[in-house]
Enzyme design. Structure first.
Site, PDB file in Angstrom:
ATOM      1  N   SER A   1      -0.407   3.302 -15.469  1.00 30.23           N
ATOM      2  CA  SER A   1      -1.584   3.134 -14.630  1.00 30.23           C
ATOM      3  C   SER A   1      -1.536   1.734 -13.988  1.00 30.23           C
ATOM      4  CB  SER A   1      -2.859   3.353 -15.441  1.00 30.23           C
ATOM      5  OG  SER A   1      -3.968   3.541 -14.614  1.00 30.23           O
TER       6      SER A   1
ATOM      7  N   ASP B   1      -2.228  14.426 -11.577  1.00 34.24           N
ATOM      8  CA  ASP B   1      -2.994  13.198 -11.814  1.00 34.24           C
ATOM      9  C   ASP B   1      -4.082  13.045 -10.750  1.00 34.24           C
ATOM     10  OD1 ASP B   1      -3.911  10.611 -12.241  1.00 34.24           O
ATOM     11  OD2 ASP B   1      -1.925   9.799 -12.635  1.00 34.24           O
TER      12      ASP B   1
ATOM     13  N   HIS C   1      -2.839  12.093 -15.717  1.00 34.81           N
ATOM     14  CA  HIS C   1      -2.751  10.637 -15.843  1.00 34.81           C
ATOM     15  C   HIS C   1      -2.319  10.274 -17.260  1.00 34.81           C
ATOM     16  CE1 HIS C   1      -3.474   6.760 -14.033  1.00 34.81           C
ATOM     17  NE2 HIS C   1      -4.192   6.376 -15.074  1.00 34.81           N
TER      18      HIS C   1
END
Length: 619
Positions: free
Chosen positions: A473, A558, A590
């Site tokens: 991320s 995601d 994600h």
């Protein structure tokens, strides 16, 4: 590493033990204290198991065959398990109900392309729940009343367009809303009843917006508890009288933000609050639990949290995390002040030679003190001049903490030092430190990471020629920045679901993040007015600078960092002939929830790091 160093390492821990499914995890006790539930695999898929808390006879009560159940809880009727599930990592959570007597599972929110959020449920109203759904407008979560026995859903409040979250009182009446403001702040709206008009109670400007938040009402509904950083550097735990506006400060620290709280399930009074310094420390506010907390501290040397409590509040479930062992759970009897060990999440790690996690700090180039954690391999006489993995946390409005960390142990077991850095912009260290990260993506935030690497080299910990940058991320973005902005510092980089272009990233956020868009514009940049600025901070615009091999991994579904963020940088690297490995998981979002996908990724990452840093790997 040298051959002698490799031979000195403890036995290699299989990836399956570290990253496969846990044996058991996340126990929850039934409100009446008779039954316990936990997550455990069925045919390698996590499901909910239930049994008598005093016996070892448990059975699976949910039957997911795909991603597994990860979020579940008891209804207050003692006979129903509720859980949330999405499809392929799309984060469009739906709610399901499993009846323990009949074994029947019912979908309570059967709507397409919608996300459900749990607002509240309360033991005095066991058949009710307040939830939020964005089924009418993907950008807005409206509030609904859910009747659990019948499944009937009734609208309670429409989202006017700026509400980021709802809050109910002890009677499950919707009486507060957190709304975004045009200046990138938030406002807490209040009303005296569900028929009364809304009015502002507290306004947090942009400076205080990420370090302040409402926590809940008092039992009588006349006051609210807040994390509040106004007129202070670090968030304080306060109690605000709704009628008079008077504020009582319950706990504070000049540097560290007030963190998790423990609330009495009957009175709703906050009994304790934690401050996460190098380790978590609890401050007891209610002397009636002081002896309980002392007794709990004697059960295990790790940091702990109370994960669940019975309706009568006589039995607590305690979870401990420590750096050199798996997470462990205990049943605690408040009358006898005695604890009973329940289980380790990963019992094969209980006797493994795991590496200690050392709190560290250093001074950044501008004089700011930066904190983090260092995990070095066990078994070495001289823990110097090691290959190092700089493991960057996501968020970035998050922080690393002390305790069992699977990636840190994996790195150490393979022969690498793992350095985790709470760079500026991380949470927990007060608003001045948090806000110092505003508009500093790829700049001062990255400088802190560079300074951390230089510190580790200067201390003799790291070999300057064998350093990887790794993260997911925001940490994935940091890995891309490391490869493009400071390519001479790192030997290789691993990016997991990281944004490569800040303009396309911000323009493609999920619609239900709309209440946070002004905050993103303020803290990262506005794609319309700051286009050139955001391009200057985007790794995609500096692909020409890459000199090191890269591993990029992405989930196709995601919703936060779209597949295009990885695809566009991979395409640019292909065009320029840059050494890279790209892994796309079609059934993930994600992060990687399925164990087979996790194991596939970590096997590839392990081979990649061993090739470029010289550590060992599982055959």
């Amino acid at each position: 590493m040298t051959d002698d160093q490799l031979r000195s390492l403890p036995p290699l821990i299989p990836r399956e033990v570290i990253f496969g499914n846990p044996t058991k995890e996340h126990p929850q006790i039934s409100p009446d204290g008779k039954l316990m539930a936990y997550l455990a695999p069925v045919d390698d898929v996590l499901n909910v198991w239930v049994g008598d808390i005093e016996k070892e006879e448990y059975r699976a009560v949910t039957h997911d065959r795909d991603r597994g159940v990860r979020i579940y809880f008891w209804a207050f009727d003692n006979k129903t398990i509720l859980y949330l599930q999405d499809i392929g990592g799309d984060e469009n959570w739906r709610m399901y109900s499993t009846d323990l007597e009949t074994g029947e599972t019912t979908e309570l929110t059967p709507y397409d392309n919608m996300q459900v959020q749990v607002i509240a449920y309360e033991k005095h109203r066991p058949n009710e729940m307040i939830i939020a759904m964005n089924k009418d407008d993907p950008a807005l979560h409206d509030a609904y009343h859910l009747d659990l026995p019948t499944g009937k859903i009734t609208l309670v409040a429409k989202n006017p367009g700026n509400v980021a979250g709802w809050m109910v009182d002890a009677d499950l009446k919707l009486r507060a809303a957190l709304a975004s403001t045009p200046d990138a702040g938030f406002e807490l709206l209040i009303r005296d009843s569900e028929e009364a008009p809304w009015r502002p109670l507290v306004t947090w400007d942009a400076e205080n917006s990420l370090s302040s938040a409402p926590l809940g009402f008092t039992r009588d509904g006349r006051a609210v508890y807040l994390h509040d950083s106004r007129n202070a550097n670090a968030a304080r735990l306060v109690k605000l009288d709704i009628g008079t506006g008077d504020i009582e400060v319950l706990a504070e620290d000049p540097i560290y933000d007030a963190g998790s709280t423990m609330e009495n399930p009957d009175t709703y009074e906050i009994e304790a609050v934690s401050f996460v310094r190098a380790r978590q420390e609890w401050v007891v506010l209610d002397e009636s639990i002081a002896d309980d907390m002392k007794a709990i501290r004697k059960l295990n040397p790790g940091d702990f949290a109370v994960y669940d409590r019975t309706a009568a509040d006589d039995i607590w479930l305690i979870g401990f995390t420590q750096d050199t062992g798996p997470v462990s759970y205990y049943q605690f009897d408040r009358q006898s002040k005695k604890g009973r060990f329940l289980f380790h999440t990963r019992p094969k790690l209980a006797d493994a030679d795991l590496a200690p996690m050392e709190p560290v700090s250093f001074t950044a180039r501008d004089g700011r003190e930066i904190h983090g954690y260092l995990t070095r391999p066990s078994g070495l006489e001289e823990k110097k001049n090691l290959p190092l993995v700089l493991n960057v946390h996501g968020g970035p409005w998050h922080r690393d903490t002390w305790g069992y960390n699977p990636e840190a142990q994996w790195f150490a077991n393979r022969g690498y030092a793992c350095l985790q850095v709470n760079f500026r912009g991380s949470t927990g260290y007060g608003k001045e430190f948090l806000n110092a990260g505003d508009r500093e993506w790829g700049a001062a935030m990255h400088d802190d990471l560079v300074d951390a690497v230089n510190w580790a080299v200067e201390q003799g910990i790291a070999d300057s020629k064998r350093i990887a940058i790794y993260g997911g991320s925001y940490g994935g973005y940091a890995a891309l920045v490391g490869a493009t902005f400071t390519p001479d510092l790192f030997t290789c980089a691993v990016d997991i679901v990281g944004p490569s272009n800040l303009i396309t990233f911000i323009n493609s956020i999920p619609p239900y993040w709309s209440a946070f868009l002004k905050m993103l514009h303020n803290r990262v940049g506005d794609p319309e007015s700051d286009a050139d600025f955001l391009k200057s901070r985007s790794p995609l615009c500096r692909v020409d600078q890459i000199k090191i091999p890269m591993l990029i991994a992405q989930g196709a579904n995601d919703p936060r960092v779209k597949q295009a963020e990885s695809e566009q940088v991979v395409a640019a690297m292909k065009e320029k002939g840059i050494d890279h490995v790209y892994m796309l998981f079609p059934d993930e979002g994600h992060g990687f929830a399925k164990p087979e996908n996790r194991l596939k990724f970590y096997a590839a990452a392990e081979e990649f790091l061993a090739k470029h840093l010289g550590g060992r790997r599982e055959k």
